[in-house]
Each structure stands twice: as C-alpha cells, then as structure tokens.
Design an enzyme around this catalytic site. Sequence first.
Site, PDB file in Angstrom:
ATOM      1  N   ALA A  15       0.937  -1.292  -0.056  1.00  0.00           N
ATOM      2  CA  ALA A  15      -0.026   0.085  -0.012  1.00  0.00           C
ATOM      3  C   ALA A  15       0.787   1.336  -0.040  1.00  0.00           C
ATOM      4  CB  ALA A  15      -0.949   0.084   1.241  1.00  0.00           C
ATOM      5  N   ALA A  17       0.667   5.894   0.451  1.00  0.00           N
ATOM      6  CA  ALA A  17      -0.090   7.025   0.636  1.00  0.00           C
ATOM      7  C   ALA A  17       0.753   8.044   0.410  1.00  0.00           C
ATOM      8  CB  ALA A  17      -0.609   6.866   2.038  1.00  0.00           C
ATOM      9  N   SER A  18       0.325   9.372   0.680  1.00  0.00           N
ATOM     10  CA  SER A  18       1.157  10.553   0.324  1.00  0.00           C
ATOM     11  C   SER A  18       2.358  10.524   1.198  1.00  0.00           C
ATOM     12  CB  SER A  18       0.379  11.783   0.530  1.00  0.00           C
ATOM     13  OG  SER A  18      -0.238  11.753   2.155  1.00  0.00           O
ATOM     14  N   ALA A  20       3.693   7.896   3.190  1.00  0.00           N
ATOM     15  CA  ALA A  20       4.628   6.602   3.469  1.00  0.00           C
ATOM     16  C   ALA A  20       3.901   5.555   2.735  1.00  0.00           C
ATOM     17  CB  ALA A  20       4.135   5.975   4.924  1.00  0.00           C
ATOM     18  N   GLN A  21       4.748   4.357   2.801  1.00  0.00           N
ATOM     19  CA  GLN A  21       4.243   2.981   2.020  1.00  0.00           C
ATOM     20  C   GLN A  21       4.500   1.932   3.064  1.00  0.00           C
ATOM     21  OE1 GLN A  21       6.490   3.878  -1.625  1.00  0.00           O
ATOM     22  NE2 GLN A  21       8.241   2.618  -0.908  1.00  0.00           N
ATOM     23  N   VAL A  22       3.776   0.881   2.755  1.00  0.00           N
ATOM     24  CA  VAL A  22       3.833  -0.397   3.350  1.00  0.00           C
ATOM     25  C   VAL A  22       4.177  -1.618   2.605  1.00  0.00           C
ATOM     26  CG1 VAL A  22       2.692  -1.975   5.009  1.00  0.00           C
ATOM     27  CG2 VAL A  22       1.939   0.630   4.987  1.00  0.00           C
ATOM     28  N   LYS A  36       5.673  -0.036   7.688  1.00  0.00           N
ATOM     29  CA  LYS A  36       5.506   1.274   7.224  1.00  0.00           C
ATOM     30  C   LYS A  36       6.738   2.133   7.257  1.00  0.00           C
ATOM     31  CE  LYS A  36       2.123   4.861   7.871  1.00  0.00           C
ATOM     32  NZ  LYS A  36       1.014   5.311   9.113  1.00  0.00           N
ATOM     33  N   ASP A 171      -5.503   5.849  13.243  1.00  0.00           N
ATOM     34  CA  ASP A 171      -5.434   4.951  12.153  1.00  0.00           C
ATOM     35  C   ASP A 171      -6.103   3.674  12.369  1.00  0.00           C
ATOM     36  OD1 ASP A 171      -3.521   6.224  10.585  1.00  0.00           O
ATOM     37  OD2 ASP A 171      -1.538   5.782  11.723  1.00  0.00           O
TER      38      ASP A 171
END
Length: 177
Positions: A15, A17-18, A20-22, A36, A171
């Site tokens: 995944a 997002a603006s 971070a990424q997982v 993350k 979250d």
Amino acid sequence: KLDDLFSAFDNVPLAAASIAQVHLATTNEGDKVAVKILRPGIENAFNKDIELLLWLAELIEAAHPESRRLKPVEVIRTFKESTKIEMDLRLEAAAAEEMEKNFNGDPYFKVTSVDCRRTSQRVLTIAQINGIPIDERELLIESGFDPNDIVARAAAALFTQVFRDGFFHADQHPGNL
C-alpha cells in the site's frame, strides 16, 4: 541494514499513501510483519509546502482583514504541528501499544503488536495479520460473517476507546476487527 533485520522484504509496496508506504516482510526470527516507511524527503517536501501555505495565509490576512476571523494563519500552524506528529512513526507505535493494552482480552477487537526493535521515527513495524477487507462484503458473507455485526462491533470498539479509555487513534479502521 535490511539483512540484519529481515530474512525477506518485499520491495514492491503493498500500500502507498502520500507520506508513507507499507511493505510486507519476514523477520530473521520468522515473524510475518508489515513495515510502514516514510517516503524519502517527505519532511522537506511538506515543510516547503507548509511554509508556502503559511505565507499565503499571512498575505490573505494582511490583504483581507475580515478573513482574520477564520484564522487562516492559525489553521496552517496547527496543520504544521499535526504534520510533525504524523511524521514521527514512534508516536503511532506508542498509540498502537496503548490501544493494544486497552483492548487486551477483548474477543472482538485485535490490535496488531508493534515490533519495537524494528521501529524508529521513520519506520513502523507491526505484526502482519490476514483477513478479509471490509469492502469485500460478499466475501465476508460467504465466509460466515455478518456485515451488520461487524459494523456494530466497530462502533462498540470506537465508543469504548473514546468513552472508556479517553483515547482515539486515527489509524484505527474496521479491518482491525
């Protein structure tokens, strides 16, 4: 080094997002985890954008004194502080640990545990859990789950954390049920 911490690390994010990424990974001890990671340079990018917004807010207040009642400069300063908090993943880890403690023993709400050894300001590592995404309604039903029951349990967990614990972790999502 990555090899000192993980026996396997998926370089393709699960995944993004603006900020971070997982990534999915396996620790050297064999535990499946989700990692993350803040995007490189994200703090500088946000700081530049926020400084621009602050400058614009100051211009608006100077050019249109009537806008001061909306407090544009104060809004941007608040956003700046919130952003600093969001970009320190140790704070997210601490919030998750508090929530895990608060819900310890609850049969319907599970908080994934934080891997403190592999967590820092820019990296959060938590135990990986598998489940059915909340938006997969038909699959939930086929698997024997009642979506209405899930909604009721999610609401109960939210109210419990807010009213019993006086705590809310942004979250949290129904996928943790």
